[in-house]
Design a protein around this motif. Sequence first.
Motif, PDB file in Angstrom:
ATOM      1  N   ASP A   1       0.834  -1.204   0.000  1.00  0.00           N
ATOM      2  CA  ASP A   1       0.000   0.000   0.000  1.00  0.00           C
ATOM      3  C   ASP A   1       0.868   1.254   0.000  1.00  0.00           C
ATOM      4  O   ASP A   1       0.583   2.226  -0.705  1.00  0.00           O
ATOM      5  CB  ASP A   1      -0.916   0.007   1.234  1.00  0.00           C
ATOM      6  N   THR A   2       1.930   1.210   0.817  1.00  0.00           N
ATOM      7  CA  THR A   2       2.850   2.344   0.873  1.00  0.00           C
ATOM      8  C   THR A   2       3.542   2.548  -0.469  1.00  0.00           C
ATOM      9  O   THR A   2       3.682   3.679  -0.956  1.00  0.00           O
ATOM     10  CB  THR A   2       3.908   2.132   1.974  1.00  0.00           C
ATOM     11  N   MET A   3       3.957   1.428  -1.091  1.00  0.00           N
ATOM     12  CA  MET A   3       4.640   1.525  -2.386  1.00  0.00           C
ATOM     13  C   MET A   3       3.696   2.057  -3.459  1.00  0.00           C
ATOM     14  O   MET A   3       4.110   2.804  -4.341  1.00  0.00           O
ATOM     15  CB  MET A   3       5.193   0.156  -2.785  1.00  0.00           C
ATOM     16  N   TYR A   4       2.427   1.698  -3.376  1.00  0.00           N
ATOM     17  CA  TYR A   4       1.441   2.174  -4.339  1.00  0.00           C
ATOM     18  C   TYR A   4       1.300   3.694  -4.229  1.00  0.00           C
ATOM     19  O   TYR A   4       1.249   4.406  -5.233  1.00  0.00           O
ATOM     20  CB  TYR A   4       0.097   1.493  -4.082  1.00  0.00           C
ATOM     21  N   ALA A   5       1.251   4.190  -2.985  1.00  0.00           N
ATOM     22  CA  ALA A   5       1.144   5.632  -2.772  1.00  0.00           C
ATOM     23  C   ALA A   5       2.444   6.344  -3.155  1.00  0.00           C
ATOM     24  O   ALA A   5       2.425   7.439  -3.718  1.00  0.00           O
ATOM     25  CB  ALA A   5       0.799   5.911  -1.309  1.00  0.00           C
ATOM     26  N   HIS A   6       3.568   5.700  -2.870  1.00  0.00           N
ATOM     27  CA  HIS A   6       4.880   6.273  -3.165  1.00  0.00           C
ATOM     28  C   HIS A   6       5.088   6.404  -4.675  1.00  0.00           C
ATOM     29  O   HIS A   6       5.584   7.427  -5.175  1.00  0.00           O
ATOM     30  CB  HIS A   6       5.962   5.376  -2.543  1.00  0.00           C
ATOM     31  N   GLY A   7       4.744   5.352  -5.404  1.00  0.00           N
ATOM     32  CA  GLY A   7       4.722   5.410  -6.863  1.00  0.00           C
ATOM     33  C   GLY A   7       6.050   5.557  -7.567  1.00  0.00           C
ATOM     34  O   GLY A   7       6.104   6.082  -8.683  1.00  0.00           O
ATOM     35  N   LYS A   8       7.128   5.074  -6.962  1.00  0.00           N
ATOM     36  CA  LYS A   8       8.446   5.210  -7.593  1.00  0.00           C
ATOM     37  C   LYS A   8       9.023   3.876  -8.091  1.00  0.00           C
ATOM     38  O   LYS A   8       9.815   3.856  -9.027  1.00  0.00           O
ATOM     39  CB  LYS A   8       9.430   5.847  -6.607  1.00  0.00           C
ATOM     40  N   TYR A   9       8.633   2.790  -7.439  1.00  0.00           N
ATOM     41  CA  TYR A   9       9.177   1.486  -7.798  1.00  0.00           C
ATOM     42  C   TYR A   9       8.064   0.518  -8.193  1.00  0.00           C
ATOM     43  O   TYR A   9       6.977   0.524  -7.619  1.00  0.00           O
ATOM     44  CB  TYR A   9       9.917   0.852  -6.607  1.00  0.00           C
ATOM     45  N   GLY A  10       8.378  -0.330  -9.172  1.00  0.00           N
ATOM     46  CA  GLY A  10       7.561  -1.501  -9.454  1.00  0.00           C
ATOM     47  C   GLY A  10       8.341  -2.714  -8.967  1.00  0.00           C
ATOM     48  O   GLY A  10       9.570  -2.668  -8.853  1.00  0.00           O
ATOM     49  N   VAL A  11       7.640  -3.798  -8.670  1.00  0.00           N
ATOM     50  CA  VAL A  11       8.305  -5.014  -8.186  1.00  0.00           C
ATOM     51  C   VAL A  11       7.952  -6.172  -9.103  1.00  0.00           C
ATOM     52  O   VAL A  11       6.772  -6.434  -9.359  1.00  0.00           O
ATOM     53  CB  VAL A  11       7.897  -5.350  -6.736  1.00  0.00           C
ATOM     54  N   LEU A  12       8.973  -6.857  -9.595  1.00  0.00           N
ATOM     55  CA  LEU A  12       8.785  -8.020 -10.455  1.00  0.00           C
ATOM     56  C   LEU A  12       9.211  -9.270  -9.706  1.00  0.00           C
ATOM     57  O   LEU A  12      10.364  -9.398  -9.300  1.00  0.00           O
ATOM     58  CB  LEU A  12       9.613  -7.877 -11.742  1.00  0.00           C
ATOM     59  N   ILE A  13       8.262 -10.181  -9.501  1.00  0.00           N
ATOM     60  CA  ILE A  13       8.525 -11.450  -8.840  1.00  0.00           C
ATOM     61  C   ILE A  13       8.540 -12.541  -9.900  1.00  0.00           C
ATOM     62  O   ILE A  13       7.525 -12.788 -10.562  1.00  0.00           O
ATOM     63  CB  ILE A  13       7.446 -11.793  -7.787  1.00  0.00           C
ATOM     64  N   CYS A  14       9.672 -13.196 -10.095  1.00  0.00           N
ATOM     65  CA  CYS A  14       9.807 -14.259 -11.093  1.00  0.00           C
ATOM     66  C   CYS A  14       9.867 -15.615 -10.390  1.00  0.00           C
ATOM     67  O   CYS A  14      10.732 -15.837  -9.537  1.00  0.00           O
ATOM     68  CB  CYS A  14      11.077 -14.070 -11.913  1.00  0.00           C
ATOM     69  N   LEU A  15       8.958 -16.507 -10.764  1.00  0.00           N
ATOM     70  CA  LEU A  15       8.917 -17.839 -10.172  1.00  0.00           C
ATOM     71  C   LEU A  15       9.177 -18.891 -11.238  1.00  0.00           C
ATOM     72  O   LEU A  15       8.461 -18.965 -12.242  1.00  0.00           O
ATOM     73  CB  LEU A  15       7.549 -18.099  -9.530  1.00  0.00           C
ATOM     74  N   GLN A  16      10.211 -19.670 -11.029  1.00  0.00           N
ATOM     75  CA  GLN A  16      10.542 -20.767 -11.930  1.00  0.00           C
ATOM     76  C   GLN A  16      10.689 -22.048 -11.118  1.00  0.00           C
ATOM     77  O   GLN A  16      11.023 -22.017  -9.936  1.00  0.00           O
ATOM     78  CB  GLN A  16      11.837 -20.491 -12.685  1.00  0.00           C
ATOM     79  N   GLY A  17      10.462 -23.169 -11.761  1.00  0.00           N
ATOM     80  CA  GLY A  17      10.628 -24.463 -11.107  1.00  0.00           C
ATOM     81  C   GLY A  17      10.064 -25.555 -11.977  1.00  0.00           C
ATOM     82  O   GLY A  17       9.295 -25.293 -12.905  1.00  0.00           O
ATOM     83  N   MET A  18      10.434 -26.774 -11.674  1.00  0.00           N
ATOM     84  CA  MET A  18       9.906 -27.918 -12.403  1.00  0.00           C
ATOM     85  C   MET A  18       8.406 -28.042 -12.136  1.00  0.00           C
ATOM     86  O   MET A  18       7.875 -27.435 -11.205  1.00  0.00           O
ATOM     87  CB  MET A  18      10.636 -29.186 -11.964  1.00  0.00           C
TER      88      MET A  18
END
Length: 292
Positions: free
Chosen positions: A49-66
């Motif tokens: 919520d804080t990051m949404y209001a801050h509006g400076k960074y996006g976060v990319l979560i990459c999930l890999q696995g068998m």
Amino acid sequence: MKHFDKNTFKVTKPVKLKKIKTSFNLGESKREIKKELEEVREALGELQDTMYAHGKYGVLICLQGMDSAGKDSLIREVFKDFNSRGVVVHSFKVPTELELRHDYLWRHYIALPERGKFSIFNRTHYENVLVTRVHPQYILGENIPSVTSIKDVNDDFWAKRFEQINNFEKHISENGTIIFKFFLNVSKDEQKNRLLRRLDLKEKNWKFSPSDLKERRLWNKYQECYQDAINKTSKSHAPWYTIPSDDKPTARLIVAKIIYDTLKEYTDIQPPALDEKIQKNLELYKKELKSE
């Protein structure tokens, strides 16, 4: 968890997957792990919520696995306290006709998070150096001008593709995207147990495909490709984490803690300051509302 060091799982030097454990003892009971995950994901939701209001960074979560490594359930359990407006999950499957009319990174680029939001890639741009490396004939479907036959899909081709991926991640990192890359490291025996469970439980049958067994026969080849991809693309701005995933609750807590602990290091992420004029007139606004 008395002590948690995210660097335990961070890839900072070449690794050999055969030597990395697929299980990890957090020193807690199942109940304690569940309770701590609830606390961490609630804290993550508040931070989002804080990051949404801050509006400076996006976060990319990459999930890999068998197959059956636990990607879907991890997404469900780790991010369930997020505001739905702040997180988007993308599951990348076989490229569509439209996607094949673009370069292989295009569909990933347009799915990147807006500033203030999270994007979760359930399978990622790394499929382009994993499944296509195990099955190089798939590359021919990309209609790349320099590739006219399977002979062109050689070591030089893969070296260029790794360079392109590294450049892609460096570019988005330098422009405000915080990148997490998690390899859910499950053992072959545990995968077997999970696939059998899909067959045994009627409500899980839909998850099973005969292709799961076909790909399982290529286990060693996939492990080689994962190892190579991890070693060639784990960078300070886009690190890989190898997550022991034979126990799903443990894997979920480790991932949640790594994300939270890393984001808390960004001390500039703060709620935006209220406009000075609005701040001075807060009592006036309250009085107006109460007088209705």
